[in-house]
Structure formats: C-alpha cells, structure tokens
Motif scaffolding. Structure first.
Motif, PDB file in Angstrom:
ATOM      1  N   ILE A 210       0.823  -1.214   0.000  1.00  0.00           N
ATOM      2  CA  ILE A 210       0.000   0.000   0.000  1.00  0.00           C
ATOM      3  C   ILE A 210       0.857   1.265   0.000  1.00  0.00           C
ATOM      4  O   ILE A 210       0.446   2.311  -0.477  1.00  0.00           O
ATOM      5  N   HIS A 211       2.062   1.179   0.551  1.00  0.00           N
ATOM      6  CA  HIS A 211       2.993   2.319   0.561  1.00  0.00           C
ATOM      7  C   HIS A 211       4.187   1.971  -0.342  1.00  0.00           C
ATOM      8  O   HIS A 211       5.309   1.795   0.128  1.00  0.00           O
ATOM      9  N   THR A 212       3.920   1.878  -1.632  1.00  0.00           N
ATOM     10  CA  THR A 212       4.906   1.344  -2.564  1.00  0.00           C
ATOM     11  C   THR A 212       6.129   2.238  -2.731  1.00  0.00           C
ATOM     12  O   THR A 212       7.205   1.762  -3.088  1.00  0.00           O
ATOM     13  N   HIS A 213       5.976   3.540  -2.486  1.00  0.00           N
ATOM     14  CA  HIS A 213       7.093   4.467  -2.715  1.00  0.00           C
ATOM     15  C   HIS A 213       8.072   4.511  -1.543  1.00  0.00           C
ATOM     16  O   HIS A 213       9.173   5.050  -1.677  1.00  0.00           O
ATOM     17  N   VAL A 214       7.690   3.960  -0.407  1.00  0.00           N
ATOM     18  CA  VAL A 214       8.516   4.071   0.802  1.00  0.00           C
ATOM     19  C   VAL A 214       9.759   3.181   0.700  1.00  0.00           C
ATOM     20  O   VAL A 214       9.681   2.027   0.294  1.00  0.00           O
ATOM     21  N   LYS A 215      10.888   3.727   1.094  1.00  0.00           N
ATOM     22  CA  LYS A 215      12.138   2.969   1.168  1.00  0.00           C
ATOM     23  C   LYS A 215      12.295   2.452   2.610  1.00  0.00           C
ATOM     24  O   LYS A 215      11.955   3.135   3.560  1.00  0.00           O
ATOM     25  N   TRP A 216      12.864   1.250   2.726  1.00  0.00           N
ATOM     26  CA  TRP A 216      12.992   0.617   4.041  1.00  0.00           C
ATOM     27  C   TRP A 216      14.452   0.284   4.349  1.00  0.00           C
ATOM     28  O   TRP A 216      15.176  -0.212   3.478  1.00  0.00           O
ATOM     29  N   VAL A 217      14.852   0.569   5.562  1.00  0.00           N
ATOM     30  CA  VAL A 217      16.166   0.160   6.068  1.00  0.00           C
ATOM     31  C   VAL A 217      15.923  -0.568   7.390  1.00  0.00           C
ATOM     32  O   VAL A 217      15.258  -0.043   8.281  1.00  0.00           O
TER      33      VAL A 217
ATOM     34  N   LEU B 281      12.394  -8.774   0.967  1.00  0.00           N
ATOM     35  CA  LEU B 281      11.257  -7.863   1.067  1.00  0.00           C
ATOM     36  C   LEU B 281      11.527  -6.511   0.416  1.00  0.00           C
ATOM     37  O   LEU B 281      10.640  -5.676   0.322  1.00  0.00           O
ATOM     38  N   GLY B 282      12.760  -6.288  -0.018  1.00  0.00           N
ATOM     39  CA  GLY B 282      13.075  -5.056  -0.728  1.00  0.00           C
ATOM     40  C   GLY B 282      13.740  -3.979   0.088  1.00  0.00           C
ATOM     41  O   GLY B 282      13.721  -2.811  -0.304  1.00  0.00           O
ATOM     42  N   ALA B 283      14.325  -4.338   1.230  1.00  0.00           N
ATOM     43  CA  ALA B 283      15.015  -3.336   2.050  1.00  0.00           C
ATOM     44  C   ALA B 283      16.208  -2.766   1.282  1.00  0.00           C
ATOM     45  O   ALA B 283      16.925  -3.485   0.583  1.00  0.00           O
ATOM     46  N   LYS B 284      16.444  -1.452   1.442  1.00  0.00           N
ATOM     47  CA  LYS B 284      17.578  -0.816   0.779  1.00  0.00           C
ATOM     48  C   LYS B 284      18.886  -1.108   1.500  1.00  0.00           C
ATOM     49  O   LYS B 284      19.956  -1.045   0.908  1.00  0.00           O
TER      50      LYS B 284
ATOM     51  N   MET C 133      24.335   6.726   4.427  1.00  0.00           N
ATOM     52  CA  MET C 133      23.122   6.070   3.959  1.00  0.00           C
ATOM     53  C   MET C 133      22.015   7.086   3.708  1.00  0.00           C
ATOM     54  O   MET C 133      21.332   7.049   2.677  1.00  0.00           O
ATOM     55  N   ILE C 134      21.818   8.030   4.656  1.00  0.00           N
ATOM     56  CA  ILE C 134      20.773   9.052   4.504  1.00  0.00           C
ATOM     57  C   ILE C 134      21.052   9.923   3.290  1.00  0.00           C
ATOM     58  O   ILE C 134      20.140  10.277   2.530  1.00  0.00           O
ATOM     59  N   ARG C 135      22.318  10.255   3.068  1.00  0.00           N
ATOM     60  CA  ARG C 135      22.684  11.102   1.930  1.00  0.00           C
ATOM     61  C   ARG C 135      22.349  10.394   0.611  1.00  0.00           C
ATOM     62  O   ARG C 135      21.748  10.989  -0.298  1.00  0.00           O
ATOM     63  N   GLU C 136      22.717   9.126   0.489  1.00  0.00           N
ATOM     64  CA  GLU C 136      22.478   8.391  -0.759  1.00  0.00           C
ATOM     65  C   GLU C 136      20.982   8.180  -1.003  1.00  0.00           C
ATOM     66  O   GLU C 136      20.480   8.403  -2.109  1.00  0.00           O
ATOM     67  N   LEU C 137      20.273   7.748   0.034  1.00  0.00           N
ATOM     68  CA  LEU C 137      18.840   7.501  -0.143  1.00  0.00           C
ATOM     69  C   LEU C 137      18.084   8.797  -0.352  1.00  0.00           C
ATOM     70  O   LEU C 137      17.059   8.822  -1.048  1.00  0.00           O
ATOM     71  N   GLY C 138      18.567   9.890   0.250  1.00  0.00           N
ATOM     72  CA  GLY C 138      17.921  11.183   0.054  1.00  0.00           C
ATOM     73  C   GLY C 138      17.940  11.604  -1.403  1.00  0.00           C
ATOM     74  O   GLY C 138      16.931  12.092  -1.934  1.00  0.00           O
ATOM     75  N   LYS C 139      19.066  11.428  -2.080  1.00  0.00           N
ATOM     76  CA  LYS C 139      19.172  11.765  -3.500  1.00  0.00           C
ATOM     77  C   LYS C 139      18.242  10.887  -4.338  1.00  0.00           C
ATOM     78  O   LYS C 139      17.542  11.362  -5.235  1.00  0.00           O
ATOM     79  N   GLU C 140      18.235   9.589  -4.016  1.00  0.00           N
ATOM     80  CA  GLU C 140      17.407   8.646  -4.768  1.00  0.00           C
ATOM     81  C   GLU C 140      15.918   8.970  -4.603  1.00  0.00           C
ATOM     82  O   GLU C 140      15.158   8.976  -5.580  1.00  0.00           O
ATOM     83  N   ILE C 141      15.520   9.255  -3.382  1.00  0.00           N
ATOM     84  CA  ILE C 141      14.114   9.550  -3.107  1.00  0.00           C
ATOM     85  C   ILE C 141      13.692  10.870  -3.749  1.00  0.00           C
ATOM     86  O   ILE C 141      12.582  10.987  -4.284  1.00  0.00           O
ATOM     87  N   GLU C 142      14.577  11.858  -3.724  1.00  0.00           N
ATOM     88  CA  GLU C 142      14.256  13.153  -4.329  1.00  0.00           C
ATOM     89  C   GLU C 142      13.989  13.005  -5.825  1.00  0.00           C
ATOM     90  O   GLU C 142      13.035  13.579  -6.363  1.00  0.00           O
ATOM     91  N   GLN C 143      14.823  12.211  -6.495  1.00  0.00           N
ATOM     92  CA  GLN C 143      14.638  11.996  -7.927  1.00  0.00           C
ATOM     93  C   GLN C 143      13.332  11.256  -8.208  1.00  0.00           C
ATOM     94  O   GLN C 143      12.583  11.603  -9.133  1.00  0.00           O
ATOM     95  N   GLU C 144      13.045  10.227  -7.411  1.00  0.00           N
ATOM     96  CA  GLU C 144      11.818   9.453  -7.620  1.00  0.00           C
ATOM     97  C   GLU C 144      10.570  10.284  -7.329  1.00  0.00           C
ATOM     98  O   GLU C 144       9.554  10.165  -8.026  1.00  0.00           O
ATOM     99  N   ASN C 145      10.655  11.107  -6.293  1.00  0.00           N
ATOM    100  CA  ASN C 145       9.498  11.926  -5.936  1.00  0.00           C
ATOM    101  C   ASN C 145       9.108  12.874  -7.064  1.00  0.00           C
ATOM    102  O   ASN C 145       7.915  13.101  -7.314  1.00  0.00           O
TER     103      ASN C 145
END
Length: 401
Positions: free
Chosen positions: A71-78, A95-98, A113-125
C-alpha cells in the motif's frame, strides 16, 4: 524528505533523530515506539524512508515491512537490528530493504546512507508525485463509492459502472473482526494482506464498510482461484492477527444491484458462523462472565444474555468460554447449579422445591430430572444418602476410645 524511525528503545530513536537533525536539518524525522504507532504514522504522514528495528513487541519490523510495502509502494525501508543472523538480512533483502544495519550504528554509516537515499528519493518523488496522487485519489474514490453502495446508501447520482467495468462477474469476500478494543491495527493488516492476495489471485479491491468489517470485490483468474485466495487469506490472518475473525464469501455475482442485499445477508449469517481464529486474550471477558454467572445462577441465564454483559458476539463468546473453562456454557451453569443444590441438600433442611428455585430451576420436576441424570439419585434420595453418611461418620467418631 520525511523519515520514520521505528524502535522500542527510546535511546536508539533519539540518537538517530539527533544525528539526522545535526547533519540534515532539511529532513523531517518522526518517531514510533512500536509497529502500531508506525502504522498510524504511515497512514497520516507522507513518509519517504522508514528505519525500523527488527525485534519489537507485538510485531517484528520485517512483518511491518511486509504488510506495508504494497500500500505504501514508494517508501524505502532500512532494517536495523542488534542481531547479525543471516536469516534476518536475507529476509530483509527479499522484502526489498535498501540496507540492513547492525546496532550500534556508526554515525558515518548512518550519514552516508541518509545522503544516498535522500538523493534517490528526491529523484523518484519528482517523477512519481503527480502519478501517485492521481492513482491514490482514484483508488480511495472507487472504494468509498463502492462501500457506500454496499452499505445500501444512496450514491447521489454517481454512476458505479466505471468503477467496476473490469468486473463483469465477481465474488464478495467479507472479513469481520471481533474485539472489544480498538481494531485500527488489525484493520490495516487485513486491508494490506487482502489487497496483496487479490492482486496475485486475479483482480479486485478491498474497502472498509464499518469499524469491524472489510469487503473485498474479487474476480479470480482460473478455476478454484477464489478458494485458494480464501485459504491463503485465512492462513495469513491467523499468523498476523491477535483478534478473532470470520471470513464469509458470496456466490458468483454479475448484477451490481444485488450487492447491498448480499452484504446484508453476509452480515446476518456471521452471527451463526464459527470464528476462524481465537483471540490470544479474552481471559478478562471470561472472568467477568464467570463472576456474573456465580452471582446470578439462581436467575434465568442464557448464553446471549451473558455474552451481552461482556460485549461479545454470542458465537465467539461460546467458543472462547469453552476454550478458557473446558466446559460449554450450558454445561458449566448446570454443573454450578447442581453443586450448590447438593450443598443445600446436605447442609440445610429446606424443601426440595425451595432448593430447586434457589439454584435457578422454577420447575421442581425438571430440576429432579436433571439432578438424577447427573448424580444417579433424586434430590430426596441424595439427601437421605448424604444424611446416612454423616450419621455413620458421627457414630464411628463417637465409638472411638
């Protein structure tokens, strides 16, 4: 970026929050002390990234991730854990954890980790924001409209056909929860598990029709698809839920006009259907019921009346009562009444008719029949036999030097 930190240890939550705020003040951090709180935050907040502990009371972080990811397909998980067993890491990746981090987490590791995922999430958003918003709104609109229709309410001129045009025929599958407490978490679990199973078994959707009931519209693909879906749903819910539930199914439906009547029929039939799963709790409700029975056994007692005292469905209360006491409701009440009757026959000079009324049997003939069936004696014979036993014991005591 909105980051949700889920951990039952406040020291860990606060430490992660401080590190992120110090190095990434532009990011927003929200905290959850358990999976139930995390579920509510995921529904209320536009979360982009979840950092979750593995082992927590009630539900593991991996289970939270598994039921939330559809239901929350866009959420990244660690996933974060103090345990380094390979099984956790393997399951997290499946399960798809980053990422999978071990406690204690190094600050540099967390920052990178926050820096890398932040860039990835910003682009996807940027790419997905408008598409996700449109899809979500259409989904909720469809489900809200269908729920209103299924409940027999007026649609105010809305045409339902476009919402179900891909379902020339379908089945209705209802999941009803039984609990005297808040069921928000259970509702969330059922919705997510059910939606995922429908997606794999054919097509359809799930909507909530009241606080304790969810309704799925299912068009299964292939022969036997509905039975497989229901079996899988029952199995998954037994694993995840701590609340008893029922699953009810309709026959094949091809006329939308029949939906409200079918939903009413399913609700009515639920009162007579056994539950698929017992609650892990229930001791308190049964204890209250037992106290009431002991105080009112001389009055008319029915299963329905006592179930209403503890605010439980009579079918579920009957199952729970037998599970906790080892006796059926009627058997327990009869046993209690006859035990009291035997005490009065032994220790008082009350007439049998008076004793019969005192233990809840206004009809002395009926009382005598039940008493004889259970003890092998009529009440008078039992009194005589008990009196003779006391006389023999008294004589024996007197004869001792």
């Amino acid at each position: 970026m909105n980051i949700l930190v889920v951990d039952d240890e406040s020291v860990i939550r606060s430490g992660i929050e401080r590190t992120i705020h110090r190095h990434f003040p532009e990011h927003r951090v929200v905290l959850a002390a358990d999976p139930e709180e995390a579920v509510q935050l995921l529904k209320q907040e536009p979360i982009d990234l979840v950092l979750t502990d593995v082992l927590m009371p009630g539900m593991t972080g991996l289970e939270l991730m598994e039921i939330s990811r559809k239901i929350h397909t866009h959420v990244k998980w660690v996933v974060i854990s103090a345990y380094s067993e390979f099984a956790y890491a393997k399951e997290a990746v499946r399960l798809g954890a980053k990422d999978y981090l071990l406690k204690p987490i190094g600050k540099e590791t967390l920052i990178d980790m926050i820096r890398e995922l932040g860039k990835e999430i910003e682009q996807e958003n940027e790419r997905n924001k408008e598409a996700q918003l449109l899809k979500r709104n259409l989904r909720f609109l469809r489900e809200a409209v269908f729920a209103r229709w299924a409940s027999g309410l007026d649609l105010g001129g809305i045409d339902l056909a476009p919402f179900t045009e891909n379902h020339p025929f379908f089945h209705l599958v209802m999941v009803r929860l039984e609990s005297d407490s808040d069921t928000k978490l259970e509702h969330f679990i059922v919705e997510n598990v059910f939606s995922e199973l429908i997606e794999s078994a054919g097509k359809g959707f799930v909507t909530s029709i009241d606080a304790r009931s969810l309704l799925g519209l299912v068009t299964p693909s292939g022969e036997g698809g509905l039975n497989r879906l229901v079996d899988q749903l029952r199995s998954h819910l037994k694993r995840y839920l701590k609340t008893p539930f029922q699953i009810l199914c309709s026959d094949r439906i091809s006329d939308l006009a029949k939906v409200p009547a079918e939903v009413r029929r399913m609700r009515e039939s639920s009162a007579f259907q056994v539950y698929d799963h017992y609650a892990s709790g229930g001791e308190q409700a049964v204890e209250v019921a037992l106290q009431y029975i002991r105080a009112h056994y001389s009055e008319e007692l029915t299963l329905e009346k006592v179930a209403s005292i503890v605010y439980l469905n009579p079918v579920y209360f009957s199952q729970l009562f037998k599970q906790k006491t080892g006796k059926g409701f009627k058997e327990y009440v009869t046993h209690l009444r006859l035990e009291r009757a035997m005490e009065l026959l032994r220790d008082s000079e009350l007439k049998v008719g008076d004793i019969s009324e005192r233990v809840g049997y206004p009809d002395v003939r009926h009382f005598s029949q039940i008493f004889r069936k259970k003890t092998g004696f009529t009440p008078s014979e039992y009194r005589q036999h008990a009196g003779a036993g006391r006389s023999d014991a008294s004589a024996e005591q007197t004869a001792k030097p």
